[in-house]
Design a protein around this motif. Structure first.
Motif, PDB file in Angstrom:
ATOM      1  N   GLN A  84      78.152 -26.601  55.664  1.00 20.20           N
ATOM      2  CA  GLN A  84      77.113 -27.417  56.286  1.00 20.20           C
ATOM      3  C   GLN A  84      76.262 -28.105  55.221  1.00 20.20           C
ATOM      4  O   GLN A  84      75.946 -29.294  55.347  1.00 20.20           O
ATOM      5  CB  GLN A  84      76.236 -26.558  57.189  1.00 20.20           C
ATOM      6  CG  GLN A  84      76.931 -26.022  58.400  1.00 20.20           C
ATOM      7  CD  GLN A  84      76.094 -25.012  59.162  1.00 20.20           C
ATOM      8  OE1 GLN A  84      74.950 -24.734  58.831  1.00 20.20           O
ATOM      9  NE2 GLN A  84      76.685 -24.445  60.208  1.00 20.20           N
ATOM     10  N   ALA A  85      75.888 -27.366  54.190  1.00 20.90           N
ATOM     11  CA  ALA A  85      75.066 -27.936  53.115  1.00 20.90           C
ATOM     12  C   ALA A  85      75.824 -29.044  52.386  1.00 20.90           C
ATOM     13  O   ALA A  85      75.260 -30.101  52.087  1.00 20.90           O
ATOM     14  CB  ALA A  85      74.636 -26.842  52.130  1.00 20.90           C
ATOM     15  N   LEU A  86      77.100 -28.815  52.109  1.00 22.85           N
ATOM     16  CA  LEU A  86      77.923 -29.833  51.457  1.00 22.85           C
ATOM     17  C   LEU A  86      77.994 -31.082  52.325  1.00 22.85           C
ATOM     18  O   LEU A  86      77.787 -32.204  51.843  1.00 22.85           O
ATOM     19  CB  LEU A  86      79.331 -29.277  51.199  1.00 22.85           C
ATOM     20  CG  LEU A  86      80.365 -30.264  50.657  1.00 22.85           C
ATOM     21  CD1 LEU A  86      79.933 -30.843  49.322  1.00 22.85           C
ATOM     22  CD2 LEU A  86      81.726 -29.573  50.547  1.00 22.85           C
ATOM     23  N   PHE A  87      78.248 -30.902  53.603  1.00 25.47           N
ATOM     24  CA  PHE A  87      78.337 -32.030  54.525  1.00 25.47           C
ATOM     25  C   PHE A  87      77.013 -32.790  54.589  1.00 25.47           C
ATOM     26  O   PHE A  87      76.988 -34.018  54.516  1.00 25.47           O
ATOM     27  CB  PHE A  87      78.749 -31.514  55.908  1.00 25.47           C
ATOM     28  CG  PHE A  87      78.978 -32.591  56.917  1.00 25.47           C
ATOM     29  CD1 PHE A  87      79.839 -33.642  56.665  1.00 25.47           C
ATOM     30  CD2 PHE A  87      78.330 -32.557  58.136  1.00 25.47           C
ATOM     31  CE1 PHE A  87      80.060 -34.638  57.611  1.00 25.47           C
ATOM     32  CE2 PHE A  87      78.539 -33.538  59.095  1.00 25.47           C
ATOM     33  CZ  PHE A  87      79.402 -34.584  58.826  1.00 25.47           C
ATOM     34  N   ALA A  88      75.902 -32.065  54.708  1.00 29.54           N
ATOM     35  CA  ALA A  88      74.582 -32.708  54.766  1.00 29.54           C
ATOM     36  C   ALA A  88      74.316 -33.498  53.491  1.00 29.54           C
ATOM     37  O   ALA A  88      73.830 -34.634  53.541  1.00 29.54           O
ATOM     38  CB  ALA A  88      73.492 -31.660  54.983  1.00 29.54           C
ATOM     39  N   TYR A  89      74.619 -32.920  52.349  1.00 27.45           N
ATOM     40  CA  TYR A  89      74.390 -33.599  51.071  1.00 27.45           C
ATOM     41  C   TYR A  89      75.204 -34.887  50.993  1.00 27.45           C
ATOM     42  O   TYR A  89      74.690 -35.942  50.608  1.00 27.45           O
ATOM     43  CB  TYR A  89      74.730 -32.668  49.907  1.00 27.45           C
ATOM     44  CG  TYR A  89      74.356 -33.238  48.570  1.00 27.45           C
ATOM     45  CD1 TYR A  89      73.047 -33.161  48.104  1.00 27.45           C
ATOM     46  CD2 TYR A  89      75.293 -33.870  47.764  1.00 27.45           C
ATOM     47  CE1 TYR A  89      72.687 -33.692  46.882  1.00 27.45           C
ATOM     48  CE2 TYR A  89      74.951 -34.400  46.537  1.00 27.45           C
ATOM     49  CZ  TYR A  89      73.644 -34.308  46.105  1.00 27.45           C
ATOM     50  OH  TYR A  89      73.296 -34.850  44.892  1.00 27.45           O
ATOM     51  N   LEU A  90      76.481 -34.806  51.369  1.00 28.64           N
ATOM     52  CA  LEU A  90      77.333 -35.999  51.331  1.00 28.64           C
ATOM     53  C   LEU A  90      76.845 -37.054  52.315  1.00 28.64           C
ATOM     54  O   LEU A  90      76.834 -38.243  51.998  1.00 28.64           O
ATOM     55  CB  LEU A  90      78.785 -35.614  51.616  1.00 28.64           C
ATOM     56  CG  LEU A  90      79.454 -34.730  50.562  1.00 28.64           C
ATOM     57  CD1 LEU A  90      80.811 -34.252  51.067  1.00 28.64           C
ATOM     58  CD2 LEU A  90      79.568 -35.438  49.228  1.00 28.64           C
ATOM     59  N   LEU A  91      76.440 -36.634  53.506  1.00 32.35           N
ATOM     60  CA  LEU A  91      75.923 -37.574  54.509  1.00 32.35           C
ATOM     61  C   LEU A  91      74.651 -38.275  54.038  1.00 32.35           C
ATOM     62  O   LEU A  91      74.490 -39.481  54.228  1.00 32.35           O
ATOM     63  CB  LEU A  91      75.599 -36.825  55.792  1.00 32.35           C
ATOM     64  CG  LEU A  91      76.638 -36.796  56.879  1.00 32.35           C
ATOM     65  CD1 LEU A  91      76.227 -35.816  57.951  1.00 32.35           C
ATOM     66  CD2 LEU A  91      76.856 -38.155  57.465  1.00 32.35           C
ATOM     67  N   LEU A  92      73.740 -37.506  53.487  1.00 30.57           N
ATOM     68  CA  LEU A  92      72.470 -38.082  53.041  1.00 30.57           C
ATOM     69  C   LEU A  92      72.644 -39.026  51.858  1.00 30.57           C
ATOM     70  O   LEU A  92      71.746 -39.800  51.544  1.00 30.57           O
ATOM     71  CB  LEU A  92      71.470 -36.971  52.699  1.00 30.57           C
ATOM     72  CG  LEU A  92      70.965 -36.185  53.907  1.00 30.57           C
ATOM     73  CD1 LEU A  92      70.242 -34.928  53.450  1.00 30.57           C
ATOM     74  CD2 LEU A  92      70.071 -37.056  54.778  1.00 30.57           C
ATOM     75  N   ASN A  93      73.808 -38.947  51.238  1.00 28.93           N
ATOM     76  CA  ASN A  93      74.150 -39.826  50.116  1.00 28.93           C
ATOM     77  C   ASN A  93      75.439 -40.586  50.421  1.00 28.93           C
ATOM     78  O   ASN A  93      76.277 -40.765  49.549  1.00 28.93           O
ATOM     79  CB  ASN A  93      74.322 -38.988  48.845  1.00 28.93           C
ATOM     80  CG  ASN A  93      73.050 -38.329  48.404  1.00 28.93           C
ATOM     81  OD1 ASN A  93      72.203 -38.945  47.792  1.00 28.93           O
ATOM     82  ND2 ASN A  93      72.890 -37.056  48.761  1.00 28.93           N
ATOM     83  N   ALA A  94      75.613 -41.008  51.673  1.00 28.27           N
ATOM     84  CA  ALA A  94      76.862 -41.632  52.131  1.00 28.27           C
ATOM     85  C   ALA A  94      77.265 -42.798  51.232  1.00 28.27           C
ATOM     86  O   ALA A  94      76.441 -43.630  50.857  1.00 28.27           O
ATOM     87  CB  ALA A  94      76.716 -42.108  53.574  1.00 28.27           C
ATOM     88  N   GLY A  95      78.545 -42.814  50.889  1.00 23.58           N
ATOM     89  CA  GLY A  95      79.093 -43.895  50.073  1.00 23.58           C
ATOM     90  C   GLY A  95      78.993 -43.657  48.580  1.00 23.58           C
ATOM     91  O   GLY A  95      79.644 -44.348  47.808  1.00 23.58           O
ATOM     92  N   LYS A  96      78.211 -42.702  48.177  1.00 18.33           N
ATOM     93  CA  LYS A  96      78.039 -42.425  46.747  1.00 18.33           C
ATOM     94  C   LYS A  96      79.002 -41.308  46.341  1.00 18.33           C
ATOM     95  O   LYS A  96      78.907 -40.199  46.853  1.00 18.33           O
ATOM     96  CB  LYS A  96      76.605 -41.995  46.461  1.00 18.33           C
ATOM     97  CG  LYS A  96      76.358 -41.693  45.017  1.00 18.33           C
ATOM     98  CD  LYS A  96      74.931 -41.270  44.777  1.00 18.33           C
ATOM     99  CE  LYS A  96      74.743 -40.911  43.315  1.00 18.33           C
ATOM    100  NZ  LYS A  96      73.471 -40.255  43.083  1.00 18.33           N
ATOM    101  N   PRO A  97      79.937 -41.603  45.434  1.00 19.23           N
ATOM    102  CA  PRO A  97      80.857 -40.549  44.993  1.00 19.23           C
ATOM    103  C   PRO A  97      80.126 -39.528  44.111  1.00 19.23           C
ATOM    104  O   PRO A  97      79.319 -39.890  43.255  1.00 19.23           O
ATOM    105  CB  PRO A  97      81.922 -41.282  44.186  1.00 19.23           C
ATOM    106  CG  PRO A  97      81.553 -42.711  44.170  1.00 19.23           C
ATOM    107  CD  PRO A  97      80.244 -42.893  44.847  1.00 19.23           C
ATOM    108  N   HIS A  98      80.423 -38.259  44.350  1.00 19.92           N
ATOM    109  CA  HIS A  98      79.810 -37.170  43.582  1.00 19.92           C
ATOM    110  C   HIS A  98      80.906 -36.417  42.856  1.00 19.92           C
ATOM    111  O   HIS A  98      81.923 -36.068  43.455  1.00 19.92           O
ATOM    112  CB  HIS A  98      79.074 -36.198  44.512  1.00 19.92           C
ATOM    113  CG  HIS A  98      77.985 -36.857  45.273  1.00 19.92           C
ATOM    114  ND1 HIS A  98      76.742 -37.077  44.746  1.00 19.92           N
ATOM    115  CD2 HIS A  98      77.968 -37.376  46.520  1.00 19.92           C
ATOM    116  CE1 HIS A  98      75.995 -37.689  45.642  1.00 19.92           C
ATOM    117  NE2 HIS A  98      76.712 -37.891  46.718  1.00 19.92           N
TER     118      HIS A  98
END
Length: 143
Positions: free
Chosen positions: A27-41
């Motif tokens: 859930q935390a990974l998904f939230a982090y990716l969503l809040l930074n949508a489009g930005k590759p990490h």
């Protein structure tokens, strides 16, 4: 379409059916990716953020496992929500999704009607990601 609520509670719906993302780390990974949508990490950075007390090899292994869980849950309908390669992971901003945080942030204050503002404020259902206490979680990490 994927509908995600991060205000007040973590909730994910696809076509009005609740999806269960089984672990808090996924859930935390998904939230982090969503809040930074489009930005590759970079994978090693995500692993370090989510498992700061684990060795690099273990943290990367945990990340692969949680990423597998996310894909298994999200991509059942053929939509690609996560863009991945050997080095990076990103949420696909072109996928069919709705995020309550974006609805609130996207309303232009100077040119919106009262009804527009009321509708946008209805997305706010409480604090952002209540119960998430990961080190990465702060407004400075999201911005």
């Amino acid at each position: 379409m994927l509908e995600v609520r991060l205000f007040g509670e973590f909730d994910v719906l696809r076509d009005s059916r609740r999806l269960t993302i089984p672990t808090r780390k996924a859930q935390a990974l998904f939230a982090y990716l969503l809040l930074n949508a489009g930005k590759p990490h970079r994978r090693e950075r995500l692993a370090g953020l989510l498992w700061p007390d684990s060795g690099e090899d273990n943290a990367r292994s945990y990340l692969r496992h949680e990423l597998w869980r996310l894909r298994k849950t999200l991509e059942a309908d053929g939509e690609t929500y996560l863009n991945t390669d050997d080095l990076t992971i990103a949420f696909n901003p072109h996928s069919a999704y709705s995020l309550d945080v974006q609805r609130l942030e996207s309303v232009p204050l100077d040119s919106s009607t009262t009804d527009d503002l009321i509708e946008a404020l209805s997305a706010y259902q409480g604090e952002l990601l209540p119960g998430f206490y990961d080190e990465w979680f702060s407004w400075s990490a999201i911005a």
